[in-house]
Design a protein around this motif. Structure first.
Motif, PDB file in Angstrom:
ATOM      1  N   LEU A  64     -23.438 -25.033  -6.409  1.00 43.08           N
ATOM      2  CA  LEU A  64     -22.284 -24.164  -6.569  1.00 43.08           C
ATOM      3  C   LEU A  64     -21.011 -25.013  -6.544  1.00 43.08           C
ATOM      4  O   LEU A  64     -20.883 -25.921  -5.713  1.00 43.08           O
ATOM      5  CB  LEU A  64     -22.199 -23.139  -5.441  1.00 43.08           C
ATOM      6  CG  LEU A  64     -23.093 -21.907  -5.537  1.00 43.08           C
ATOM      7  CD1 LEU A  64     -23.137 -21.166  -4.213  1.00 43.08           C
ATOM      8  CD2 LEU A  64     -22.605 -20.970  -6.652  1.00 43.08           C
ATOM      9  N   THR A  65     -20.081 -24.717  -7.437  1.00 38.74           N
ATOM     10  CA  THR A  65     -18.775 -25.351  -7.342  1.00 38.74           C
ATOM     11  C   THR A  65     -18.124 -24.937  -6.023  1.00 38.74           C
ATOM     12  O   THR A  65     -18.367 -23.841  -5.507  1.00 38.74           O
ATOM     13  CB  THR A  65     -17.870 -24.921  -8.505  1.00 38.74           C
ATOM     14  OG1 THR A  65     -17.825 -23.489  -8.564  1.00 38.74           O
ATOM     15  CG2 THR A  65     -18.366 -25.487  -9.824  1.00 38.74           C
ATOM     16  N   GLY A  66     -17.297 -25.819  -5.477  1.00 39.86           N
ATOM     17  CA  GLY A  66     -16.659 -25.526  -4.201  1.00 39.86           C
ATOM     18  C   GLY A  66     -15.344 -26.259  -4.019  1.00 39.86           C
ATOM     19  O   GLY A  66     -15.073 -27.275  -4.668  1.00 39.86           O
ATOM     20  N   VAL A  67     -14.530 -25.739  -3.142  1.00 41.72           N
ATOM     21  CA  VAL A  67     -13.274 -26.361  -2.743  1.00 41.72           C
ATOM     22  C   VAL A  67     -12.870 -25.757  -1.405  1.00 41.72           C
ATOM     23  O   VAL A  67     -13.265 -24.628  -1.079  1.00 41.72           O
ATOM     24  CB  VAL A  67     -12.165 -26.115  -3.795  1.00 41.72           C
ATOM     25  CG1 VAL A  67     -11.736 -24.649  -3.843  1.00 41.72           C
ATOM     26  CG2 VAL A  67     -10.953 -27.023  -3.574  1.00 41.72           C
ATOM     27  N   GLU A  68     -12.127 -26.508  -0.595  1.00 33.74           N
ATOM     28  CA  GLU A  68     -11.577 -25.991   0.662  1.00 33.74           C
ATOM     29  C   GLU A  68     -10.062 -26.055   0.572  1.00 33.74           C
ATOM     30  O   GLU A  68      -9.485 -27.141   0.508  1.00 33.74           O
ATOM     31  CB  GLU A  68     -12.088 -26.795   1.858  1.00 33.74           C
ATOM     32  CG  GLU A  68     -11.643 -26.205   3.192  1.00 33.74           C
ATOM     33  CD  GLU A  68     -12.277 -26.900   4.391  1.00 33.74           C
ATOM     34  OE1 GLU A  68     -12.192 -26.342   5.503  1.00 33.74           O
ATOM     35  OE2 GLU A  68     -12.837 -28.005   4.224  1.00 33.74           O
ATOM     36  N   ILE A  69      -9.425 -24.896   0.538  1.00 35.70           N
ATOM     37  CA  ILE A  69      -7.988 -24.806   0.304  1.00 35.70           C
ATOM     38  C   ILE A  69      -7.246 -24.702   1.634  1.00 35.70           C
ATOM     39  O   ILE A  69      -7.590 -23.896   2.502  1.00 35.70           O
ATOM     40  CB  ILE A  69      -7.649 -23.596  -0.580  1.00 35.70           C
ATOM     41  CG1 ILE A  69      -8.415 -23.680  -1.905  1.00 35.70           C
ATOM     42  CG2 ILE A  69      -6.147 -23.529  -0.845  1.00 35.70           C
ATOM     43  CD1 ILE A  69      -8.195 -22.490  -2.828  1.00 35.70           C
ATOM     44  N   SER A  70      -6.202 -25.518   1.776  1.00 38.58           N
ATOM     45  CA  SER A  70      -5.350 -25.492   2.964  1.00 38.58           C
ATOM     46  C   SER A  70      -4.366 -24.335   2.842  1.00 38.58           C
ATOM     47  O   SER A  70      -3.653 -24.203   1.839  1.00 38.58           O
ATOM     48  CB  SER A  70      -4.586 -26.809   3.091  1.00 38.58           C
ATOM     49  OG  SER A  70      -5.463 -27.912   3.092  1.00 38.58           O
ATOM     50  N   VAL A  71      -4.310 -23.505   3.888  1.00 40.82           N
ATOM     51  CA  VAL A  71      -3.548 -22.257   3.856  1.00 40.82           C
ATOM     52  C   VAL A  71      -2.709 -22.133   5.126  1.00 40.82           C
ATOM     53  O   VAL A  71      -3.165 -22.500   6.216  1.00 40.82           O
ATOM     54  CB  VAL A  71      -4.517 -21.052   3.741  1.00 40.82           C
ATOM     55  CG1 VAL A  71      -3.820 -19.738   4.042  1.00 40.82           C
ATOM     56  CG2 VAL A  71      -5.151 -21.021   2.350  1.00 40.82           C
ATOM     57  N   SER A  72      -1.500 -21.621   4.987  1.00 38.06           N
ATOM     58  CA  SER A  72      -0.670 -21.286   6.143  1.00 38.06           C
ATOM     59  C   SER A  72      -0.766 -19.795   6.412  1.00 38.06           C
ATOM     60  O   SER A  72      -0.531 -18.975   5.520  1.00 38.06           O
ATOM     61  CB  SER A  72       0.795 -21.674   5.890  1.00 38.06           C
ATOM     62  OG  SER A  72       0.937 -23.061   5.757  1.00 38.06           O
ATOM     63  N   PHE A  73      -1.130 -19.445   7.663  1.00 43.94           N
ATOM     64  CA  PHE A  73      -1.213 -18.043   8.064  1.00 43.94           C
ATOM     65  C   PHE A  73      -0.759 -17.944   9.506  1.00 43.94           C
ATOM     66  O   PHE A  73      -1.302 -18.621  10.382  1.00 43.94           O
ATOM     67  CB  PHE A  73      -2.638 -17.500   7.921  1.00 43.94           C
ATOM     68  CG  PHE A  73      -2.776 -16.058   8.354  1.00 43.94           C
ATOM     69  CD1 PHE A  73      -2.469 -15.039   7.462  1.00 43.94           C
ATOM     70  CD2 PHE A  73      -3.190 -15.723   9.632  1.00 43.94           C
ATOM     71  CE1 PHE A  73      -2.575 -13.717   7.849  1.00 43.94           C
ATOM     72  CE2 PHE A  73      -3.296 -14.407  10.027  1.00 43.94           C
ATOM     73  CZ  PHE A  73      -2.981 -13.389   9.139  1.00 43.94           C
ATOM     74  N   ALA A  74       0.242 -17.124   9.764  1.00 46.68           N
ATOM     75  CA  ALA A  74       0.750 -16.905  11.123  1.00 46.68           C
ATOM     76  C   ALA A  74       1.084 -18.229  11.808  1.00 46.68           C
ATOM     77  O   ALA A  74       0.708 -18.458  12.957  1.00 46.68           O
ATOM     78  CB  ALA A  74      -0.256 -16.097  11.945  1.00 46.68           C
ATOM     79  N   ASN A  75       1.787 -19.084  11.092  1.00 43.46           N
ATOM     80  CA  ASN A  75       2.218 -20.386  11.620  1.00 43.46           C
ATOM     81  C   ASN A  75       1.047 -21.279  12.023  1.00 43.46           C
ATOM     82  O   ASN A  75       1.178 -22.162  12.874  1.00 43.46           O
ATOM     83  CB  ASN A  75       3.159 -20.197  12.815  1.00 43.46           C
ATOM     84  CG  ASN A  75       4.437 -19.482  12.430  1.00 43.46           C
ATOM     85  OD1 ASN A  75       5.048 -19.798  11.415  1.00 43.46           O
ATOM     86  ND2 ASN A  75       4.845 -18.506  13.240  1.00 43.46           N
ATOM     87  N   THR A  76      -0.101 -21.040  11.416  1.00 43.89           N
ATOM     88  CA  THR A  76      -1.300 -21.821  11.687  1.00 43.89           C
ATOM     89  C   THR A  76      -1.903 -22.276  10.363  1.00 43.89           C
ATOM     90  O   THR A  76      -1.896 -21.530   9.386  1.00 43.89           O
ATOM     91  CB  THR A  76      -2.335 -20.969  12.447  1.00 43.89           C
ATOM     92  OG1 THR A  76      -1.766 -20.531  13.686  1.00 43.89           O
ATOM     93  CG2 THR A  76      -3.613 -21.748  12.729  1.00 43.89           C
ATOM     94  N   THR A  77      -2.407 -23.511  10.340  1.00 40.62           N
ATOM     95  CA  THR A  77      -3.144 -23.968   9.169  1.00 40.62           C
ATOM     96  C   THR A  77      -4.581 -23.494   9.268  1.00 40.62           C
ATOM     97  O   THR A  77      -5.280 -23.791  10.241  1.00 40.62           O
ATOM     98  CB  THR A  77      -3.111 -25.501   9.057  1.00 40.62           C
ATOM     99  OG1 THR A  77      -1.760 -25.930   8.868  1.00 40.62           O
ATOM    100  CG2 THR A  77      -3.941 -25.974   7.862  1.00 40.62           C
ATOM    101  N   VAL A  78      -5.000 -22.731   8.282  1.00 37.22           N
ATOM    102  CA  VAL A  78      -6.379 -22.266   8.193  1.00 37.22           C
ATOM    103  C   VAL A  78      -6.956 -22.757   6.865  1.00 37.22           C
ATOM    104  O   VAL A  78      -6.228 -23.226   5.997  1.00 37.22           O
ATOM    105  CB  VAL A  78      -6.476 -20.729   8.300  1.00 37.22           C
ATOM    106  CG1 VAL A  78      -5.899 -20.245   9.613  1.00 37.22           C
ATOM    107  CG2 VAL A  78      -5.783 -20.058   7.120  1.00 37.22           C
TER     108      VAL A  78
END
Length: 292
Positions: A64-78
């Motif tokens: 399966l193709t895949g990637v892990e995207i860096s996200v900002s949520f509620a002042n936290t990196t998820v």
């Protein structure tokens, strides 16, 4: 392979982001450890996917193709993992390019902070470990700090440096949760919450995170992962059932020397879970099929 119950590892990293092994070596390691369905999920980067797919098929692995995207949520990196998407989708490619572009200035500021704390040339040192300079990360700094003897291992680094309140910590504005899920969905993939226990959310914050993710079109969560303890699996299995999410799984393998869990070495999922691969049966690149 039974689609409903593969030996899946759907979260790991190569030299295209902050792993130490190439996609081909990872594919061989996955095969040797009994994996039958594999995904490469480099941070904010999909340049390694063609190599990974070809190597997977050479090893007899479904992919399966895949990637892990860096996200900002509620002042936290998820982190949000995308699986089974069209890697040629232009909106996804442009979105990831924008996320990667922000890493360079952040890394230079991290180096400046470490120099002020008595560790000079950390930025230049971290670059020695980077296969793609656009993806320089805290992990690369950590490896340099171990190399020069500032810390005995990367776990000690993340106790004393590069985290909030410690030298070298620089917050970063990543993609929004809504953006990341939209990029994945519009490319035909499934969005997955990666290792949710790592974020140290309060129960209320975690519920808000899961609720927002679902409202934007997210469909799955990692339940069994190398970043969770065995005591955390039941909690996230329960949350997956409550929100109607499929369960994903992955070792989050980066390196033989650094990772707590090797590729393919996770226990089975809790009972009665819908596997994320069941949502992606038409997007799995079968080992027996010709690469496209």
């Amino acid at each position: 392979m039974s689609l409903t119950c593969p030996h899946a590892d759907l979260h790991c990293h190569s030299t295209f982001s902050d792993g130490t092994l190439s996609p081909a070596v990872l594919a061989a390691r996955a095969k040797a450890n009994g994996v039958t369905l594999w995904a490469l999920t480099d941070h904010d980067e999909i340049a390694g996917l063609a190599q990974a797919r070809d190597a997977a098929h050479a090893q007899g692995l479904d992919f399966l193709t895949g990637v892990e995207i860096s996200v900002s949520f509620a002042n936290t990196t998820v982190h949000i993992v995308g699986l089974g998407f069209d890697a040629d989708n232009e909106a996804l490619r442009q979105g990831l390019h924008g996320v990667r572009h922000n890493r360079g200035p952040r890394a230079k500021e991290m180096g400046q902070q470490l120099a002020a704390a008595g560790i000079p040339n950390a930025y230049e040192g971290a670059l020695q470990y980077v296969g793609n300079p656009a993806l320089i990360s805290r992990t690369h700094f950590a490896r340099y700090l171990v190399e020069i003897g500032a810390c005995k291992d990367t776990y000690e680094v993340f106790k004393n440096y590069l985290v909030e309140g410690k030298p070298g910590y620089v917050p970063q504005r990543w993609a929004s949760l809504e953006e990341a899920v939209r990029w994945i969905n519009e490319a035909g993939g499934v969005a997955v919450i990666a290792h949710p226990a790592r974020y140290n959310f309060s129960p209320l914050e975690e519920y808000a995170f899961f609720s927002s993710f679902k409202s934007y079109g997210g469909q799955a969560v990692e339940v069994v992962t190398g970043s969770h303890s065995v005591h955390e699996y039941p909690h996230y299995a329960d949350l997956a059932r409550e929100f109607g999410f499929a369960a994903s799984r992955g070792s989050d393998f980066h390196s033989p020397e650094e990772s707590k869990t090797d590729l393919g070495q996770l226990p089975a999922d809790p009972a009665d879970m819908t596997g994320v691969w069941e949502l992606l049966s038409q997007r799995i690149h079968k080992a027996s099929a010709a690469s496209t």
